[in-house]
Design an enzyme around this catalytic site. Sequence first.
Site, PDB file in Angstrom:
ATOM      1  N   HIS A 103       6.918  -3.027  -2.416  1.00  0.00           N
ATOM      2  CA  HIS A 103       8.076  -3.065  -1.505  1.00  0.00           C
ATOM      3  C   HIS A 103       7.586  -2.764  -0.090  1.00  0.00           C
ATOM      4  O   HIS A 103       6.915  -1.750   0.135  1.00  0.00           O
ATOM      5  CB  HIS A 103       9.104  -2.019  -1.946  1.00  0.00           C
TER       6      HIS A 103
ATOM      7  N   MET B 269      21.227   0.217  -1.059  1.00  0.00           N
ATOM      8  CA  MET B 269      20.578   1.337  -0.366  1.00  0.00           C
ATOM      9  C   MET B 269      21.202   2.635  -0.844  1.00  0.00           C
ATOM     10  O   MET B 269      22.428   2.814  -0.744  1.00  0.00           O
ATOM     11  CB  MET B 269      20.776   1.215   1.152  1.00  0.00           C
TER      12      MET B 269
ATOM     13  N   SER C 247       7.184   1.670  -2.567  1.00  0.00           N
ATOM     14  CA  SER C 247       7.479   1.371  -1.167  1.00  0.00           C
ATOM     15  C   SER C 247       6.296   1.800  -0.303  1.00  0.00           C
ATOM     16  O   SER C 247       6.007   2.984  -0.167  1.00  0.00           O
ATOM     17  CB  SER C 247       8.755   2.123  -0.742  1.00  0.00           C
TER      18      SER C 247
ATOM     19  N   ASP D 270       8.685  -2.208   3.767  1.00  0.00           N
ATOM     20  CA  ASP D 270       9.808  -1.934   4.676  1.00  0.00           C
ATOM     21  C   ASP D 270       9.464  -2.323   6.103  1.00  0.00           C
ATOM     22  O   ASP D 270       8.560  -1.758   6.703  1.00  0.00           O
ATOM     23  CB  ASP D 270      10.134  -0.428   4.626  1.00  0.00           C
TER      24      ASP D 270
ATOM     25  N   ASP E 172      17.206   1.440  -3.783  1.00  0.00           N
ATOM     26  CA  ASP E 172      16.162   1.769  -2.814  1.00  0.00           C
ATOM     27  C   ASP E 172      16.536   3.017  -2.030  1.00  0.00           C
ATOM     28  O   ASP E 172      17.468   3.008  -1.237  1.00  0.00           O
ATOM     29  CB  ASP E 172      15.999   0.576  -1.850  1.00  0.00           C
ATOM     30  N   GLY E 173      15.794   4.106  -2.305  1.00  0.00           N
ATOM     31  CA  GLY E 173      15.983   5.321  -1.518  1.00  0.00           C
ATOM     32  C   GLY E 173      16.253   6.524  -2.392  1.00  0.00           C
ATOM     33  O   GLY E 173      17.289   6.578  -3.058  1.00  0.00           O
TER      34      GLY E 173
ATOM     35  N   GLY F 106      15.767   3.808   7.099  1.00  0.00           N
ATOM     36  CA  GLY F 106      14.954   4.203   8.250  1.00  0.00           C
ATOM     37  C   GLY F 106      13.772   5.056   7.880  1.00  0.00           C
ATOM     38  O   GLY F 106      12.731   4.983   8.529  1.00  0.00           O
ATOM     39  N   PHE F 107      13.930   5.858   6.807  1.00  0.00           N
ATOM     40  CA  PHE F 107      12.845   6.793   6.511  1.00  0.00           C
ATOM     41  C   PHE F 107      12.683   7.006   5.014  1.00  0.00           C
ATOM     42  O   PHE F 107      13.648   6.925   4.255  1.00  0.00           O
ATOM     43  CB  PHE F 107      13.112   8.152   7.194  1.00  0.00           C
TER      44      PHE F 107
ATOM     45  N   MET G 186      14.707  -4.500   7.722  1.00  0.00           N
ATOM     46  CA  MET G 186      15.702  -3.650   8.364  1.00  0.00           C
ATOM     47  C   MET G 186      15.596  -3.903   9.861  1.00  0.00           C
ATOM     48  O   MET G 186      15.122  -3.068  10.645  1.00  0.00           O
ATOM     49  CB  MET G 186      15.462  -2.174   8.017  1.00  0.00           C
TER      50      MET G 186
ATOM     51  N   GLY H 140      11.516   9.603   1.856  1.00  0.00           N
ATOM     52  CA  GLY H 140      11.629  11.042   1.597  1.00  0.00           C
ATOM     53  C   GLY H 140      13.014  11.629   1.731  1.00  0.00           C
ATOM     54  O   GLY H 140      13.187  12.847   1.730  1.00  0.00           O
TER      55      GLY H 140
ATOM     56  N   SER I 274       8.187   7.956  -1.684  1.00  0.00           N
ATOM     57  CA  SER I 274       7.589   9.306  -1.755  1.00  0.00           C
ATOM     58  C   SER I 274       7.302   9.725  -3.195  1.00  0.00           C
ATOM     59  O   SER I 274       6.344  10.466  -3.452  1.00  0.00           O
ATOM     60  CB  SER I 274       8.514  10.329  -1.081  1.00  0.00           C
TER      61      SER I 274
ATOM     62  N   HIS J   6      11.550  -6.041   2.748  1.00  0.00           N
ATOM     63  CA  HIS J   6      12.890  -5.523   3.077  1.00  0.00           C
ATOM     64  C   HIS J   6      13.018  -5.468   4.595  1.00  0.00           C
ATOM     65  O   HIS J   6      12.423  -4.609   5.247  1.00  0.00           O
ATOM     66  CB  HIS J   6      13.025  -4.125   2.435  1.00  0.00           C
TER      67      HIS J   6
ATOM     68  N   MET K  46      10.815  -2.432   9.862  1.00  0.00           N
ATOM     69  CA  MET K  46      11.837  -1.786  10.677  1.00  0.00           C
ATOM     70  C   MET K  46      11.569  -2.057  12.160  1.00  0.00           C
ATOM     71  O   MET K  46      10.415  -2.027  12.595  1.00  0.00           O
ATOM     72  CB  MET K  46      11.831  -0.277  10.435  1.00  0.00           C
TER      73      MET K  46
HETATM   74  C1  DX5 Z   1      14.332   3.341   3.585  1.00  0.00           C
HETATM   75  C2  DX5 Z   1      13.502   2.303   2.844  1.00  0.00           C
HETATM   76  C3  DX5 Z   1      13.119   2.755   1.461  1.00  0.00           C
HETATM   77  C4  DX5 Z   1      12.413   4.112   1.470  1.00  0.00           C
HETATM   78  C5  DX5 Z   1      12.040   4.528   0.065  1.00  0.00           C
HETATM   79  O1  DX5 Z   1      14.880   2.749   4.738  1.00  0.00           O
HETATM   80  O2  DX5 Z   1      14.195   1.085   2.717  1.00  0.00           O
HETATM   81  O3  DX5 Z   1      12.274   1.759   0.866  1.00  0.00           O
HETATM   82  O4  DX5 Z   1      11.282   4.033   2.268  1.00  0.00           O
HETATM   83  O5  DX5 Z   1      11.356   5.774   0.168  1.00  0.00           O
HETATM   84  P1  DX5 Z   1      11.773   6.967  -0.814  1.00  0.00           P
HETATM   85  O6  DX5 Z   1      11.580   6.434  -2.216  1.00  0.00           O
HETATM   86  O7  DX5 Z   1      10.787   8.058  -0.456  1.00  0.00           O
HETATM   87  O8  DX5 Z   1      13.197   7.308  -0.528  1.00  0.00           O
HETATM   88 ZN    ZN Z   2      13.222  -0.485   1.481  1.00  0.00          ZN
END
Ligand code: DX5
Ligand code: ZN
Length: 224
Positions: A32, A139, A7, A34, A177-178, A144-145, A70, A147, A200, A68, A36
């Site tokens: 991947h 998910m 990601s 993201d 994912d996440g 959103g983030f 969002m 880590g 991360s 992706h 947002m």
């Molecule tokens: C969260 C994203 C994910 C996230 C993955 O909203 O869709 O792709 O960034 O990051 P890690 O693997 O660090 O959770």
């Molecule tokens: Zn994602």
Amino acid sequence: MPTLAPSMIAADYGRLDAQAREALDAGAEWLHIDVMDGHFVPNITIGPGVVNALHPVANEYDALLDVHLMIENPERYIDAFADAGAGVITVHAEACPHLHRVVQQIQAAGCRAGVALNPATPLGHLEAILPKVDLVLVMSVNPGFSGQAFIPQSTNKIQRLRRQLNALGSKARLEVDGGVKPGNALKLVQAGADVLVAGSAVFGGDDTVEQNVEAFRSALTLKV
Ligand code: DX5
Ligand code: ZN
């Protein structure tokens, strides 16, 4: 072996091309991305321009850009991301009152259509569209983030979704994912996931991207 999709949100934005190359050189097959909008999720990241900037390196490695979205009203941007080079465009079921139409729009634009579910959204939400989609994104954090910690209930959701896809004879990919790490990757694949998104765990920490990707590979090589 499942598909690993690093990601890019967790990469160094000042060295995005170089970090993409490090991940692809290490053996990742998808990138991947993201997107947002600060409305659907409380963070703002990138748009079609950055996807377009990563398209050449993806082409060079024959890698797929796994976008992706969002964002609210994603139907407004399908063509822009398709033109920018997206291979998969995933929209959130929660953001699409006319999900069937958006899936058709993504496929008409020449991309594979993914549908994402937030942690609290039940699988039943996808019942009518499941036979049509090319990918389902589960998910395992609140979007959103990068880590964040993996939400444990996600594993059972993956198992149930895998059973539903198998019962349909669907070829759709099951992406998680996440909070995906080498420590939980095998369990997620055994539950039925076949695309692992990792931010991360690939771009963070003190080890190199190559070492981090290798950590996934060795975690996923079934212990004989
Ligand atoms: C969260 C994203 C994910 C996230 C993955 O909203 O869709 O792709 O960034 O990051 P890690 O693997 O660090 O959770
Ligand atoms: Zn994602």
